[in-house]
Each structure stands twice: as C-alpha cells, then as structure tokens.
Design an enzyme around this catalytic site. Structure first.
Site, PDB file in Angstrom:
ATOM      1  N   TYR A 124      33.896  30.025  34.989  1.00  0.00           N
ATOM      2  CA  TYR A 124      33.608  31.579  34.753  1.00  0.00           C
ATOM      3  C   TYR A 124      32.385  32.054  35.632  1.00  0.00           C
ATOM      4  CZ  TYR A 124      34.745  36.448  33.657  1.00  0.00           C
ATOM      5  OH  TYR A 124      34.810  37.613  33.430  1.00  0.00           O
ATOM      6  N   LYS A 135      30.436  34.155  38.176  1.00  0.00           N
ATOM      7  CA  LYS A 135      30.687  35.987  38.031  1.00  0.00           C
ATOM      8  C   LYS A 135      28.940  35.880  38.842  1.00  0.00           C
ATOM      9  CE  LYS A 135      33.417  37.878  36.330  1.00  0.00           C
ATOM     10  NZ  LYS A 135      34.750  39.033  37.105  1.00  0.00           N
TER      11      LYS A 135
END
Length: 300
Positions: free
Chosen positions: A190, A194
């Site tokens: 994650y 991002k």
C-alpha cells in the site's frame, strides 16, 4: 494471508481559462453534449464509489448538477446509492467493475459514454487496504493483488476515461493518494503504491495538460470511515496514537475529502495541476514535530 477490505481512499483539471469543467453551486441549464447519451449533464465517474470517500464524492457531485457513474465491485451498495441519487432528481448509474481488469474498465467506459455521455470528471477512489506487515514475511499474492487494484486500477481508469476527456478537450482527474505518499509506513504494498500514484499523477498532468485536462491527487490522513472505526473497535488501530501526531484534534470525514476533490475539479483551481493536496488535519506538518525527542514547548 492478510485480509483486505475495499476502501475508497486512504485508511480508513486540466482546464484552460476558456474551457473549464466546473462544479456549479446550483443546478444550471443543461448543455449540449457529444454522442447519443441519455443525459445532457456533465458526467463524473467515480471508481470505488459505493462507500466511504467515493460515496461522499458521488453525493457531492450529484448535488452540484453532475450525472454520476459509480464503478465498484460492491453491487448492493452501489446500486442502492445510485437509486438514492436518482430519487433525489439526479442522473446516476451503477456499473459493476473490477478496476484491476483493463478490458473491463474499457468496456464500462464505453457503456458510460452511451448511457450518460463523455466523462468530464474522474475520481479514482477504488482501492484495498492491508494491515501492518513486513517485507520479509508479507504474502506475495496479496501484495500483487493490491498493486493490481490500487496502482494498475488507477492507470486503467485514467486511460479509459482520459481518452474521453481528450475528445472533449477538457476534464479533471483526481487520484486518491494518501499520507502514505509522503512517508514510509509498515505497509509494503500500500505504502509504495500510494507513492507511485503521486508520481503517476504528475506524469499524467504533463501528458494531458495540452488537451485542457488537469490531473491532481488528494492525500488524506486516516479518514473516519466505517472501515477505520471497525479497525479501531477491533484493536487493529490505536486511535490515541493516530490523534497524537495530528495538529488538529479531529480527523477528516469522507465529506471533507470530497470537498477537497470538488475544489480540485472546479474553475477556482483552473491553474492547479500535478499536485498532491494533503487532507490530513496537519499530519504532515505535525508528525516529526510531535515526536521530537525533546518534547513539545507546551504542557500536554
């Protein structure tokens, strides 16, 4: 194997001065549009639009006169939201879509064009969130799945709907970044994903700018969604630790993030492109300040 929850943001455009896709403060007379669409309203497409930040964004854009296309894998919630928006006088449709599938996104883009018209706004809110894990011990299948949804899903949506905006010669894209775009965290799929979305946003801003399309990103901190509340309640997130490193004493709601997205899609932001706008209650400014070994210069 880590368990994932669908999320529409973090934990939880493009316009020239002559041609601006804007959020009207009140409903305006419809304008003529290309194609054989059943609506003459400007169209906003929201991936991950059935809950959280995506749903809040759908409601806000609908309230400001947009026809809404909700793309999500959660059919029950998506159809319910589309029905509610339509019942309030808006034009809204739900499309079951896994954004990790490029061909599926292309097919949905064609359907949206036929049903509603060419997209003028795209918000890429679909994504997965993991729990804490290490690089050495993470589940690689789950890691790859997160990249396919979060990063590749963003690319797929930007390509499919960005091509429609090129035909219109105007548009606004807002990607869902995160405070994870700004600092390392123990989320090895994650967190880098991002960061990659932040760079992708800049690349697209330059590539599409000549077509009158702006591309920006919002970077929320922990957003007080149902997902985050459930994780706090189950002990997977420590609310005190979360709040201790924010400058403000409140976390943003999905509606707060939606308002930031709306600003980036408005005429007021007509010369803003390629930026990551933190919606973080001061997290970025505060996290190193409040964790300084010498303490803060006031009594807690």
């Amino acid at each position: 194997m880590p368990k994932f929850l669908l999320q529409t943001g973090t934990e939880t455009a493009f316009i020239s001065s002559k041609c601006a896709a804007r959020l009207p403060r009140k409903k305006q007379a419809p304008k003529e549009r290309e194609g054989t669409a059943m609506t003459t309203q400007a169209v906003a497409v929201i991936t991950g639009g059935s809950n959280g930040i995506g749903a809040a964004t759908a409601r806000l854009f609908a309230s400001r006169g947009y026809a809404i296309a909700i793309l999500d894998v959660n059919q029950e919630r998506g159809e319910k939201l589309a029905a509610a928006l339509s019942a309030n006088g808006g034009a809204a449709r739900f499309y079951a879509c896994d954004v990790s599938d490029a061909k599926a996104v292309d097919a949905i883009a064609a359907r949206v064009e036929k049903d509603l018209g060419l997209a003028e706004v795209l918000v890429t809110s679909a994504g997965l969130i993991p729990n804490t894990e290490s690089v050495m011990d993470m589940d690689l299948e789950a890691h790859d799945r997160m990249w396919r949804v979060n990063y590749h899903g963003t690319i797929h949506a930007c390509r499919s709907f960005g091509r429609q905006m090129i035909r219109l010669k105007r548009g606004a894209i807002v990607t869902l970044g995160s405070i994870n775009s700004l600092a390392p965290m123990p989320l090895p799929a994650y967190n880098p994903g991002k960061l990659a979305i932040a760079r992708l946003t800049q690349l697209l801003a330059v590539e599409l700018g000549r077509h009158g399309i702006r591309v920006n990103s919002v970077g929320p901190t922990y957003v007080m969604t149902e997902t985050l509340q459930s994780r706090v309640d189950s002990g997977l997130r420590d609310l005190k630790k979360i709040m201790d490193v924010h400058a403000l004493d409140t976390l943003p709601s999905p509606e707060d993030v939606a308002l930031a997205i709306a600003f980036l899609c408005s005429a007021e932001a007509r010369t803003i492109t390629g930026v990551l706008l933190p919606v973080d209650s001061g997290w970025h400014a505060s996290v190193s300040y409040k964790t300084y070994a010498g303490g803060v210069p006031w009594k807690e």
